[in-house]
Write a protein that holds these residues in place. Sequence first.
Motif, mmCIF file in Angstrom:
data_model
loop_
_atom_site.group_PDB
_atom_site.id
_atom_site.type_symbol
_atom_site.label_atom_id
_atom_site.label_comp_id
_atom_site.label_asym_id
_atom_site.label_seq_id
_atom_site.Cartn_x
_atom_site.Cartn_y
_atom_site.Cartn_z
ATOM 1 N N VAL C 23 0.826 -1.310 0.224
ATOM 2 C CA VAL C 23 -0.042 0.091 -0.311
ATOM 3 C C VAL C 23 1.395 1.331 -0.289
ATOM 4 O O VAL C 23 0.688 2.473 -0.649
ATOM 5 C CB VAL C 23 -1.139 0.118 1.161
ATOM 6 N N ALA C 24 1.663 1.000 1.064
ATOM 7 C CA ALA C 24 2.735 2.552 0.522
ATOM 8 C C ALA C 24 3.534 2.431 -0.595
ATOM 9 O O ALA C 24 3.556 3.571 -0.518
ATOM 10 C CB ALA C 24 3.760 2.074 2.232
ATOM 11 N N ALA C 25 3.519 1.461 -1.378
ATOM 12 C CA ALA C 25 4.873 1.306 -2.545
ATOM 13 C C ALA C 25 3.416 2.107 -3.283
ATOM 14 O O ALA C 25 4.407 3.127 -4.070
ATOM 15 C CB ALA C 25 5.287 0.549 -3.131
ATOM 16 N N VAL C 26 2.248 1.648 -3.832
ATOM 17 C CA VAL C 26 1.520 2.604 -5.139
ATOM 18 C C VAL C 26 0.083 3.342 -4.421
ATOM 19 O O VAL C 26 0.291 4.343 -4.940
ATOM 20 C CB VAL C 26 0.271 1.953 -5.351
ATOM 21 N N TYR C 27 0.796 3.715 -2.521
ATOM 22 C CA TYR C 27 -0.274 4.706 -2.965
ATOM 23 C C TYR C 27 0.068 6.895 -3.159
ATOM 24 O O TYR C 27 -0.661 6.750 -4.216
ATOM 25 C CB TYR C 27 -0.695 5.570 -0.756
ATOM 26 N N PRO C 28 1.403 7.029 -3.269
ATOM 27 C CA PRO C 28 1.415 8.497 -3.806
ATOM 28 C C PRO C 28 0.817 8.430 -5.536
ATOM 29 O O PRO C 28 0.651 9.088 -5.507
ATOM 30 C CB PRO C 28 3.104 8.216 -3.895
ATOM 31 N N LEU C 29 0.425 7.275 -5.921
ATOM 32 C CA LEU C 29 1.045 6.985 -7.037
ATOM 33 C C LEU C 29 -0.522 6.955 -7.678
ATOM 34 O O LEU C 29 -0.900 7.826 -8.114
ATOM 35 C CB LEU C 29 1.368 5.963 -7.238
ATOM 36 N N LEU C 30 -1.698 5.852 -6.477
ATOM 37 C CA LEU C 30 -3.089 6.612 -6.803
ATOM 38 C C LEU C 30 -3.413 7.902 -5.600
ATOM 39 O O LEU C 30 -4.294 7.912 -6.674
ATOM 40 C CB LEU C 30 -3.182 5.005 -6.126
ATOM 41 N N PHE C 31 -2.672 8.107 -4.936
ATOM 42 C CA PHE C 31 -3.163 9.840 -4.649
ATOM 43 C C PHE C 31 -2.713 10.796 -6.306
ATOM 44 O O PHE C 31 -3.911 11.693 -6.797
ATOM 45 C CB PHE C 31 -2.223 10.178 -3.977
ATOM 46 N N THR C 32 -2.089 10.942 -6.294
ATOM 47 C CA THR C 32 -1.562 11.570 -7.564
ATOM 48 C C THR C 32 -2.376 11.465 -9.012
ATOM 49 O O THR C 32 -2.540 12.025 -10.158
ATOM 50 C CB THR C 32 0.449 11.148 -8.827
ATOM 51 N N VAL C 33 -2.881 10.062 -9.009
ATOM 52 C CA VAL C 33 -3.413 9.645 -10.148
ATOM 53 C C VAL C 33 -5.026 10.267 -9.659
ATOM 54 O O VAL C 33 -5.580 10.784 -10.616
ATOM 55 C CB VAL C 33 -4.259 8.200 -10.327
ATOM 56 N N VAL C 34 -5.142 10.480 -9.149
ATOM 57 C CA VAL C 34 -6.736 10.881 -8.181
ATOM 58 C C VAL C 34 -6.262 12.108 -8.093
ATOM 59 O O VAL C 34 -7.560 13.145 -8.655
ATOM 60 C CB VAL C 34 -6.662 10.300 -6.559
ATOM 61 N N SER C 35 -5.766 12.737 -8.208
ATOM 62 C CA SER C 35 -5.737 14.475 -8.220
ATOM 63 C C SER C 35 -5.865 14.695 -9.535
ATOM 64 O O SER C 35 -5.899 16.103 -9.351
ATOM 65 C CB SER C 35 -3.788 15.072 -7.429
ATOM 66 N N SER C 36 -5.285 14.341 -10.117
ATOM 67 C CA SER C 36 -4.926 14.399 -11.840
ATOM 68 C C SER C 36 -6.056 14.603 -12.512
ATOM 69 O O SER C 36 -6.624 15.070 -13.593
ATOM 70 C CB SER C 36 -3.944 13.625 -12.726
ATOM 71 N N LEU C 37 -7.314 13.841 -11.625
ATOM 72 C CA LEU C 37 -8.664 13.374 -12.211
ATOM 73 C C LEU C 37 -9.443 14.396 -11.398
ATOM 74 O O LEU C 37 -10.988 15.053 -11.948
ATOM 75 C CB LEU C 37 -9.100 12.307 -11.589
ATOM 76 N N LYS C 38 -8.638 15.336 -10.542
ATOM 77 C CA LYS C 38 -9.991 16.512 -10.330
ATOM 78 C C LYS C 38 -9.633 17.963 -10.412
ATOM 79 O O LYS C 38 -8.753 18.116 -11.797
ATOM 80 C CB LYS C 38 -9.222 16.833 -8.473
ATOM 81 N N THR C 39 -10.799 19.130 -10.919
ATOM 82 C CA THR C 39 -10.863 20.031 -11.116
ATOM 83 C C THR C 39 -10.308 20.929 -9.616
ATOM 84 O O THR C 39 -9.938 20.027 -9.401
ATOM 85 C CB THR C 39 -12.691 20.533 -11.525
ATOM 86 N N GLN C 40 -9.307 22.070 -10.548
ATOM 87 C CA GLN C 40 -8.772 22.584 -9.381
ATOM 88 C C GLN C 40 -9.433 23.457 -8.174
ATOM 89 O O GLN C 40 -8.911 22.737 -7.201
ATOM 90 C CB GLN C 40 -8.458 24.325 -9.847
ATOM 91 N N SER C 41 -10.394 23.209 -8.323
ATOM 92 C CA SER C 41 -11.971 23.611 -7.204
ATOM 93 C C SER C 41 -11.814 22.746 -6.326
ATOM 94 O O SER C 41 -11.826 22.397 -5.224
ATOM 95 C CB SER C 41 -12.814 24.983 -7.516
ATOM 96 N N GLY C 42 -12.128 21.784 -7.093
ATOM 97 C CA GLY C 42 -12.239 20.139 -6.704
ATOM 98 C C GLY C 42 -11.281 19.667 -5.743
ATOM 99 O O GLY C 42 -11.707 19.118 -4.754
ATOM 100 N N PHE C 43 -10.017 19.439 -6.279
ATOM 101 C CA PHE C 43 -9.025 19.472 -5.369
ATOM 102 C C PHE C 43 -8.756 20.923 -3.922
ATOM 103 O O PHE C 43 -8.493 20.386 -2.674
ATOM 104 C CB PHE C 43 -7.306 20.261 -6.388
#
Lengths: 432, 319, 277
Positions: C23-43
């Motif tokens: 989990v620790a290994a992939v979480y940052p990656l998932l976090f980044t993917v999720v962030s990239s799918l948000k709008t600026q105000s959504g983030f």
Amino acid sequence: MFRRRLAGVLAAGVATAALLTGCGGDDATADGPVTLKVLTWEPGGTEYWKQVKTTFEAGHPDIKLEMQSVPFDKYPEVQGPYITSQSGPDVMANNAGLELFDRRNAYVPLGAKAAEINKDLVTYSGACEGFDTSKPCYGVPFSYQGNVLYYNKAVLTAAGLDPEKPPATWDEFGAACEAVKKSGKTCLALGLSGTFPAYWDFPEIARNYLTEEDVRALLAGKLSWKDPKLVAVLEKLAEITTKGWTNKNAPSITMLPDGADIFQRGDAAFAGTIISDAVNWEAFGKALGDDKLGVTRWPAIDPAAPLAQKFSGIEGAVYGVTQWSKKKEAGLEFITWLAGKENGELWVKHAKGQPLNKNVDKALLPSSPAFLKIQEFVAAPTLHAGVMLSGPEADALARGWQQVTLGQLTVDKWADQMQQALERSPTKKQTK
Amino acid sequence: MTISTAPVAEPAAADAPTAPARPPRRPAHAREWWLGAALVLPALVLALLFKVVPLVRGVITSFESSSGFGGSEFAGADNYTRMFDDPMVLTSFRNALLVVATLPVWIVVPLVLALLIHQRAPGWKFFRAVYFVPYTIAPIVVGIMFRQILSPDGPVNALLRGVGLEPLAIEWLNGRNSALFSLVAVALWSFFGLGVMTYLAGLATIPEETLEAAYLDGAGFFRRLWSVVVPMLRPTVAYWSVLCASGVLIWLFPLIYALTQGGPGDATMLPEYLVFLTTFQFLDRGYGSAIGIALFVFVALLSIFSVRHMFTEGTRKPR
Amino acid sequence: MNARHSARIGRYLLTFALVVVAVAAVYPLLFTVVSSLKTQSGFANDPLGLPAGITLDNYLEAFRRMDMPRLLLNSLITTLGGLVLSVLAALLVAYAVTKLRFRGGKVVFLLIIVTLTIPSQAIIYPLYQTVLDLGMSGEYQGLILAYAAFGLPLGTYQLAGYFQQVPDELIEAARVDGAGHLTILFRLLAPIATPALAALAIFNFVWMWNDLLLPLVIMGGSDSKTLMVGVSLLSGQYDVSVPLVSAGLIVALLPVLVIYLVFQRQLVAGALAGSGK
């Protein structure tokens, strides 16, 4: 025996190297249009620079532009070696002020042409030695830059403050911050990493203690950091963080993008940023809504001080022709165009920045209330103390402020470190 | 045309040996020498041009004083003596020593994980694949990612608060020690997968029976691990240590760049970042080169044993 | 019974530990993917949670701002060039040093592995000056050669160690059969060393693709800049939001990730066999 063999191997190596070098160069300067290499960090954004290229090339079929775009924070790494090896791009940029002066031997002085090229600009002294247009000038600015305090009206209202009357003095600012803190928000969004404290915060405090003469002395390295005036500036900077007016992680983040982001997402009442290029009225207006965004001067500590009500303005990036360029004529043509009306209008339209060219069509100027307010401020300009700092000084200012904030350093020690940094500055120590 | 360096050597070499396989002994010897010389030439040229020549130029510059972009003049050992009075330089090397002191963790953590995976727990192949993922992400990307993750209200602190460890949810990058520690932890995150893979490779060479004997017996597991498995893994441990010792400071550079810029104050200042700062931001090339050379000496001392090991490994005949 | 019971518990603990690390290994990656799918105000409103609505605008914007095909091509050319050249040069040296009667070979070998201790940061300025003097600044070959040089020490070391294990009698036998040196190297030794070569290839591919300092100073900001420089240009821009940078980051790391996942089995097999016995 062995040594002779080694020599043979070395000779072969050199031969291979020579061979490779021979293949390396591909200067195909045929009869076609001249290609100008332009080194830039794209102030104003990619879109604006695309427009510059297409518009300029359309009007100058004999010149092609080849943009070398380098990230803003990595610019010195690319530019430095070009300058020491006296090779590379035909046109490049540096920020007006000490950054440009330190590198002036890389640029062709414009001589008598400077006045002619820059005739329609509100100011261009930042491109000239010692901010004096009668001395050699090294390039062309086309944008205007300086610091203001943006504020979020909604946050002020929620804290029980009048959004139409932002704090104008230091005491009022302190009181406002206490109110904002009580309402659960950050008062001033701040990041202390990098050169931002030197460029964006320091000059706004310094205006309360220094005269224009002092600022010139700062540029020349003749004003000591142990001078009571400068120590007072440092003390007030320290107050901003030690009184808890800012976000707690200020010492470990940069103002861009993280500090500005706090303000942009509505978590802070104030942010001290700039009028052009980015994190300005345009970006904040988009994020918060134009009607929620207010803009004011930094609060005055001593309203009677000679520069307290002035605007620390500075020309933005200055583009000049390099000493080593073999296409100086074309380079000159390009930077002349940069100073002109056509580019001024591109700058307003696509970069949403403050133009320097007087003839820009007024109809193009934005109608945002914040932008209009800024026009009042910039009408009374003075020198920008931040761009007078050398690299070591800007760095020491940021690091010292971080440590003072975390309680690891006293202001007096900070002043000592600033003075040491001054004495380490390559160009300043000479002038002493 | 570049690629030609290597092939250039080839044709000459190719016809040399084919024709005379029957030996008049002496000339064959000489011919073999020339062949050897031709074969090492590309590598030698590369190493000289892109490593040794720049290093020598760096040494020369370190004896010069240069002011800004003006000319430079000979300054003797000034730049070197100056370093000893410069608190920033001293702090940076002190920090470098602190980082080096974490090397055992770098060596042990991947080893333990590799051993766990090697137990063939359910889904071990999946874990093996997943652990390598962080390593494939560029360090600069890692730095930018962790800027969000380590922020005061970021996921790490949210997790700590969520499990009731509120007091541990600190400003990771603000503290004198926690900042450097956080950087090292992020670097370890991004490189441990390479270590795991390296160790797994080493484990694959150990006969199954030896391992099974060591594992099955619950009691004395660690003792056996230490006395049986680790000795057999020695070459792998050595190789991984070489990589870490020579690399750890370099691996931290992009993270410092993206996360702390050496701050707060000088808490995360490391020599390689100081070289960069002095050379490019302060325009003091002479002094920057001197710090660079000091860094080279530091790394060389650190890896002198590794290099010796590598040398014997590469030249020793198998018994 | 008891032993079995504790073994079972041990198993669970073991799996649990592995899962935590995964989990620790992939979480940052998932976090980044999720962030990239948000709008600026959504983030801004919810930086940690899942996005309310998914937007691909950040990717479109990242593509609009970067000349993606060109950047990818540049990265591919320089990475593959550097990779092939450094492995090839290392192969030749390893052969000369271990399998030829080549006096001075050890000195060369030592010289090459000693360059491992020269950190790129310590010499970056003179390195750039040297590249400029060679007339290779902003050119593919400048970066390719630099990559090759920096990948050389470890490659040479690994291959030499590998070749060392191959019995000389095998070489002798091939010689007697009339095989030339290059035939021996490429037809006999290289296949034996395939696992080591595979491990070396992935290692070099990853760091060359991901490196920032060398392409930055050697390529400057020219059209031949690599994808990694392009991404940092994006994040170095003033007006960039976290979701947009995240999208850029994902785009930049995707090629390596895809290559890794596609070749995962071969690579692992290579790496596993590659440590040589």
